[in-house]
Design a protein around this motif. Structure first.
Motif, short mmCIF file in Angstrom:
data_model
loop_
_atom_site.label_atom_id
_atom_site.label_comp_id
_atom_site.label_asym_id
_atom_site.label_seq_id
_atom_site.Cartn_x
_atom_site.Cartn_y
_atom_site.Cartn_z
N ALA A 46 0.83 -1.19 -0.08
CA ALA A 46 0.02 -0.06 -0.01
C ALA A 46 0.77 1.10 0.15
O ALA A 46 1.98 1.38 0.74
N PRO A 47 0.47 2.15 -0.70
CA PRO A 47 1.26 3.42 -0.73
C PRO A 47 1.69 4.03 0.48
O PRO A 47 2.74 4.57 0.71
N GLU A 48 0.56 3.84 1.43
CA GLU A 48 0.86 4.68 2.78
C GLU A 48 2.19 3.94 3.67
O GLU A 48 2.70 4.24 4.51
N LYS A 49 2.43 2.67 3.26
CA LYS A 49 3.29 1.95 3.72
C LYS A 49 4.85 2.64 3.25
O LYS A 49 5.85 1.97 3.95
N LEU A 50 4.89 3.26 2.31
CA LEU A 50 6.01 3.65 1.71
C LEU A 50 6.57 5.13 2.23
O LEU A 50 7.73 5.29 2.53
N VAL A 51 5.67 5.74 2.83
CA VAL A 51 5.93 6.94 3.33
C VAL A 51 6.80 7.04 4.51
O VAL A 51 8.06 7.96 4.46
N ALA A 52 6.77 6.16 5.54
CA ALA A 52 7.69 6.26 6.57
C ALA A 52 9.31 5.78 6.11
O ALA A 52 10.05 6.62 6.72
N PRO A 53 9.31 4.72 5.63
CA PRO A 53 10.82 4.46 5.06
C PRO A 53 11.34 5.57 4.14
O PRO A 53 12.63 5.79 4.30
N MET A 54 10.42 6.08 3.29
CA MET A 54 11.14 7.24 2.43
C MET A 54 11.47 8.54 3.28
O MET A 54 12.64 9.02 3.08
N ILE A 55 10.76 8.76 4.35
CA ILE A 55 11.20 10.06 5.23
C ILE A 55 12.35 9.47 5.99
O ILE A 55 13.29 10.37 6.26
N GLU A 56 12.35 8.27 6.65
CA GLU A 56 13.55 7.83 7.33
C GLU A 56 14.65 7.94 6.39
O GLU A 56 15.73 8.63 7.16
N ARG A 57 14.68 7.40 5.24
CA ARG A 57 15.80 7.39 4.21
C ARG A 57 16.24 8.70 3.90
O ARG A 57 17.41 9.14 4.00
N PHE A 58 15.22 9.76 3.77
CA PHE A 58 15.67 11.12 3.59
C PHE A 58 16.57 11.79 4.68
O PHE A 58 17.46 12.36 4.46
N MET A 59 15.85 11.42 6.02
CA MET A 59 16.52 12.18 7.05
C MET A 59 17.83 11.70 7.45
O MET A 59 18.70 12.15 7.90
N ALA A 60 18.03 10.16 7.15
CA ALA A 60 19.42 9.45 7.18
C ALA A 60 20.62 10.16 6.21
O ALA A 60 21.74 10.12 6.59
N THR A 61 20.14 10.45 5.23
CA THR A 61 21.20 10.93 3.97
C THR A 61 21.09 12.60 3.99
O THR A 61 21.92 13.09 3.33
N ASP A 62 20.55 13.29 4.93
CA ASP A 62 20.36 14.71 4.98
C ASP A 62 21.69 15.00 5.90
O ASP A 62 21.28 15.00 7.27
N ARG A 63 22.65 15.47 5.52
CA ARG A 63 23.66 15.89 6.25
C ARG A 63 23.40 17.24 7.24
O ARG A 63 23.89 17.11 8.27
N GLY A 64 22.75 18.01 6.73
CA GLY A 64 22.55 19.16 7.54
C GLY A 64 21.43 18.63 8.87
O GLY A 64 21.80 19.16 9.87
N PHE A 65 20.47 17.70 8.61
CA PHE A 65 19.83 17.15 9.85
C PHE A 65 20.85 16.53 10.65
O PHE A 65 20.49 16.69 11.88
N ARG A 66 21.85 15.60 10.24
CA ARG A 66 22.56 14.80 11.18
C ARG A 66 23.40 15.83 12.03
O ARG A 66 23.66 15.37 12.91
N ARG A 67 24.01 16.80 11.56
CA ARG A 67 24.41 17.89 12.27
C ARG A 67 23.74 18.48 13.28
O ARG A 67 24.00 18.72 14.55
N HIS A 68 22.35 18.62 12.96
CA HIS A 68 21.53 19.12 14.25
C HIS A 68 20.81 18.22 15.22
O HIS A 68 20.03 18.28 16.19
N ARG A 69 21.06 16.67 14.57
CA ARG A 69 20.22 15.65 15.47
C ARG A 69 21.02 15.46 16.87
O ARG A 69 22.21 15.33 16.76
N PRO A 70 20.25 15.40 17.65
CA PRO A 70 21.15 14.82 19.25
C PRO A 70 21.71 13.58 19.17
O PRO A 70 21.50 12.61 18.37
N LYS A 71 22.78 13.57 19.81
CA LYS A 71 23.95 12.57 19.75
C LYS A 71 23.14 11.24 20.43
O LYS A 71 22.19 11.36 21.15
N GLY A 72 23.41 10.10 19.76
CA GLY A 72 22.64 8.85 20.43
C GLY A 72 21.17 8.66 19.72
O GLY A 72 20.67 7.64 20.29
N SER A 73 20.72 9.44 19.00
CA SER A 73 19.23 9.21 18.38
C SER A 73 19.46 8.53 17.17
O SER A 73 20.34 8.46 16.19
#
Length: 73
Positions: A46-73
């Motif tokens: 179902a298309p709704e099952k794709l949204v979370a993995p896509m957002i997760e993948r996007f955030m994991a590869t966003d260097r700017g977000f990784r710099r601001h993400r709390p350590k250990g998260s």
């Protein structure tokens, strides 16, 4: 065939979130689900099952977000 960024989807306990998407994004999610099914050899999800993995993948590869993400998260 080009390898998709998402692989098989994990069966994880979800948190409920309601969002509205443009029709074009929904169509693209349906097309992505079909492409993922063809690549992995499974049935289309179902298309709704794709949204979370896509957002997760996007955030994991966003260097700017990784710099601001709390350590250990």
């Amino acid at each position: 065939m080009t390898k998709l960024k998402l692989g098989p989807l994990a069966d994880d306990r979800p948190a409920k979130l309601t969002i509205e998407l443009p029709a074009s994004v929904h169509r693209d999610l349906m097309a992505y689900a079909a492409a993922l099914a063809a690549e992995t050899g499974g049935p289309p999800c179902a298309p709704e099952k794709l949204v979370a993995p896509m957002i997760e993948r996007f955030m994991a590869t966003d260097r700017g977000f990784r710099r601001h993400r709390p350590k250990g998260s």
